[in-house]
Write a protein that holds these residues in place. Sequence first.
Motif, mmCIF file in Angstrom:
data_model
loop_
_atom_site.group_PDB
_atom_site.id
_atom_site.type_symbol
_atom_site.label_atom_id
_atom_site.label_comp_id
_atom_site.label_asym_id
_atom_site.label_seq_id
_atom_site.Cartn_x
_atom_site.Cartn_y
_atom_site.Cartn_z
ATOM 1 N N LEU A 44 20.493 7.656 14.902
ATOM 2 C CA LEU A 44 21.489 7.729 13.829
ATOM 3 C C LEU A 44 22.792 8.374 14.292
ATOM 4 O O LEU A 44 23.859 8.140 13.738
ATOM 5 C CB LEU A 44 20.941 8.523 12.639
ATOM 6 N N ASP A 45 22.739 9.232 15.237
ATOM 7 C CA ASP A 45 23.932 9.908 15.785
ATOM 8 C C ASP A 45 24.699 10.663 14.681
ATOM 9 O O ASP A 45 25.864 10.407 14.393
ATOM 10 C CB ASP A 45 24.839 8.871 16.452
ATOM 11 N N LEU A 46 23.990 11.652 14.034
ATOM 12 C CA LEU A 46 24.589 12.413 12.918
ATOM 13 C C LEU A 46 25.532 13.505 13.388
ATOM 14 O O LEU A 46 26.424 13.912 12.650
ATOM 15 C CB LEU A 46 23.486 13.012 12.043
ATOM 16 N N VAL A 47 25.342 14.006 14.588
ATOM 17 C CA VAL A 47 26.163 15.103 15.107
ATOM 18 C C VAL A 47 27.196 14.524 16.044
ATOM 19 O O VAL A 47 26.839 13.859 17.034
ATOM 20 C CB VAL A 47 25.277 16.147 15.822
ATOM 21 N N HIS A 48 28.436 14.793 15.737
ATOM 22 C CA HIS A 48 29.536 14.242 16.526
ATOM 23 C C HIS A 48 30.614 15.299 16.699
ATOM 24 O O HIS A 48 30.839 16.129 15.801
ATOM 25 C CB HIS A 48 30.118 13.008 15.825
ATOM 26 N N ASP A 49 31.255 15.266 17.848
ATOM 27 C CA ASP A 49 32.383 16.182 18.102
ATOM 28 C C ASP A 49 33.579 15.716 17.256
ATOM 29 O O ASP A 49 34.131 14.644 17.494
ATOM 30 C CB ASP A 49 32.723 16.166 19.581
ATOM 31 N N TRP A 59 33.040 9.491 13.288
ATOM 32 C CA TRP A 59 33.656 10.798 12.962
ATOM 33 C C TRP A 59 33.360 11.201 11.517
ATOM 34 O O TRP A 59 33.016 12.329 11.219
ATOM 35 C CB TRP A 59 35.171 10.704 13.177
ATOM 36 N N TYR A 60 33.436 10.244 10.603
ATOM 37 C CA TYR A 60 33.133 10.539 9.205
ATOM 38 C C TYR A 60 31.671 10.922 9.033
ATOM 39 O O TYR A 60 31.310 11.746 8.181
ATOM 40 C CB TYR A 60 33.490 9.364 8.313
ATOM 41 N N ARG A 61 30.796 10.261 9.861
ATOM 42 C CA ARG A 61 29.377 10.615 9.785
ATOM 43 C C ARG A 61 29.156 12.056 10.239
ATOM 44 O O ARG A 61 28.388 12.811 9.633
ATOM 45 C CB ARG A 61 28.570 9.630 10.634
ATOM 46 N N GLY A 62 29.857 12.466 11.264
ATOM 47 C CA GLY A 62 29.744 13.880 11.696
ATOM 48 C C GLY A 62 30.323 14.846 10.660
ATOM 49 O O GLY A 62 29.774 15.940 10.443
ATOM 50 N N MET A 63 31.429 14.466 10.020
ATOM 51 C CA MET A 63 32.009 15.323 8.975
ATOM 52 C C MET A 63 31.026 15.472 7.813
ATOM 53 O O MET A 63 30.850 16.558 7.246
ATOM 54 C CB MET A 63 33.325 14.728 8.492
ATOM 55 N N LEU A 69 25.349 20.501 5.783
ATOM 56 C CA LEU A 69 24.765 21.749 6.272
ATOM 57 C C LEU A 69 25.428 22.964 5.623
ATOM 58 O O LEU A 69 24.761 23.955 5.297
ATOM 59 C CB LEU A 69 24.914 21.815 7.796
ATOM 60 N N GLY A 70 26.748 22.904 5.409
ATOM 61 C CA GLY A 70 27.416 24.022 4.733
ATOM 62 C C GLY A 70 26.955 24.195 3.306
ATOM 63 O O GLY A 70 26.774 25.318 2.808
ATOM 64 N N PHE A 76 21.432 28.518 -0.307
ATOM 65 C CA PHE A 76 20.430 29.544 -0.016
ATOM 66 C C PHE A 76 21.053 30.919 0.224
ATOM 67 O O PHE A 76 20.395 31.806 0.768
ATOM 68 C CB PHE A 76 19.618 29.119 1.220
ATOM 69 N N TRP A 77 22.342 31.118 -0.199
ATOM 70 C CA TRP A 77 23.009 32.435 -0.011
ATOM 71 C C TRP A 77 22.340 33.492 -0.911
ATOM 72 O O TRP A 77 22.164 33.267 -2.107
ATOM 73 C CB TRP A 77 24.487 32.303 -0.368
ATOM 74 N N PRO A 78 21.984 34.639 -0.399
ATOM 75 C CA PRO A 78 21.293 35.641 -1.232
ATOM 76 C C PRO A 78 22.275 36.315 -2.194
ATOM 77 O O PRO A 78 23.461 36.430 -1.929
ATOM 78 C CB PRO A 78 20.743 36.640 -0.212
ATOM 79 N N ASP A 79 21.777 36.804 -3.358
ATOM 80 C CA ASP A 79 22.628 37.523 -4.315
ATOM 81 C C ASP A 79 22.637 39.019 -3.978
ATOM 82 O O ASP A 79 22.008 39.465 -3.007
ATOM 83 C CB ASP A 79 22.147 37.296 -5.740
ATOM 84 N N PHE A 80 23.399 39.802 -4.785
ATOM 85 C CA PHE A 80 23.556 41.238 -4.524
ATOM 86 C C PHE A 80 22.823 42.097 -5.557
ATOM 87 O O PHE A 80 23.191 43.236 -5.804
ATOM 88 C CB PHE A 80 25.043 41.608 -4.522
#
Length: 521
Positions: A44-49, A59-63, A69-70, A76-80
């Motif tokens: 699939l080549d999902l990771v691209h420079d 390039w759009y696939r890598g973006m 991922l972000g 999953f960011w923890p609360d305070f």
Amino acid sequence: MYRPHDELDGIAAGPRAEPAPPVRVLPASPPTWRERFERRFHALDLVHDLAEEIGTRRWYRGMGTMLALGACALAFWPDFSAVEAATTSHPDDAVRRELRSQAIAPLALGANSGRPMRADARVIPLAAVPERASLQMVATLGEGDSLGQMLQRAGVGLVDAAQASQMVAAVMPLSDVKAGTQFAITLGSRVAPGEPRALDKLTFRARFDLDLAIARQNGSLGIARQPVAVDATPLRVRGTVGASLFRSARAAGAPMKAIEQYLQTLAAHVSLDGGVTPNDQFDMIVAYKRSANGENQVGDLVYAGLERDGKPVAELVRWKDGQFVDAVNSGAMGTGGLMAAPAQVMSGGMIMPVNGRMTSPYGARRHPILGYVRMHAGVDFGAAWGSPIFATGDGVVSFAGRHGGHGNYVRIEHGGGLGSGYGHMSRIAVSAGARVSAGQVIGYVGSTGLSTGPHLHYEVYQQGRTVNPLSVSVNFKTVGGAPAGMEKGQLDALKGKIAQLKGVAPGAALQKLSPKYAGVK
């Protein structure tokens, strides 16, 4: 130059290598599901420079991979929120109260100490609580308050408060008891339950030289006067002007109020900018009282002097009606406790209404504000803002207030159809109906009304019509170098008062009281 690969290999290896025997390849085992998934996912080549091939599908696939991922990371960011540790024990209410009584916590959060105890059958309620035989307190008279109301708020009964007020009123007016006076009150026992306490004693400082004490004797109240011996020696402060007259006077121990009055009085007679040198000697005398119990009372300035090379430059004495009279310069008389500079006398005996210079004569002129030529019915004198304005003759003030383009205006009727007017004042010092004398301060230079700057507009009237002020002489004479209107007897009294004041030694009022005042009350 060109040789086949096999020959090159032979050259590189030295003798010609013999071909290797064929290798038997075994058939490969079929790939597992994980290997198949990895191969398909890798295809699939999902990771691209993202720095290469910008704008292409790869390039759009890598973006998209980066954004996905972000988003997962943020999801999953923890609360305070606080994480509470698990308690080692689970106390009941009794244990919790015990721990609370032994803990240290702010009172605002309901902290307590010691074990809470409840009344049981062994506690017997009291039918009545015994009171103190007497109560002592200090009460202060407030602004606008009355003596009777203040005593009632302190716990004195209505009858005793009224009787105490009547006793004080028989000695002095109750209005003379100043706000802030402190009263020492002693209350006795009650006559009956629910009744107010009886007034046993009341003491306070009625005046600077008098204490009053109200006490109960044989069941009735009586008042006693306790005079306080007072020494009225005035406070005299002398010193060298130096770099700063104000700082030198403060360093010499002069009260702040006395310094302010001295500077105001002297400034109207001598220029503080150039008329006072560092080597001059200042001399001020202030009314001062001190009692046998150690209290003191600072009054107003009674004498302001300035000497240069041992000779008096100014000797200003507070005279009748709170005015300052200059014994050195004739005609120096002020009002309101401030001495005015001596009025200048022009040729013909006319007194100058202000110490300044004439800037505009009487007659037709082009008005500086209105812009057209019109009659100027007076004479303008330029002077500094706040300079004192003098009455040019004895008379009665017929008008004092706002008067159109004249601004703050004063008119004086001198009799015989003669009158004078004074315009553009910054402040008026007299009122309508007041009788003034020649040389008396009636106001101060300003720029009110139609005016382009601080000056005095001076007018003279004859039979209701304006005339040239320079052509009319208003009587102003001096007798023996004394201010106008002062007779020889008054002059002798003035000199006697100056001699008496200057006979006081500097700092004599600060010395220890003589034995005749010690312990007297």
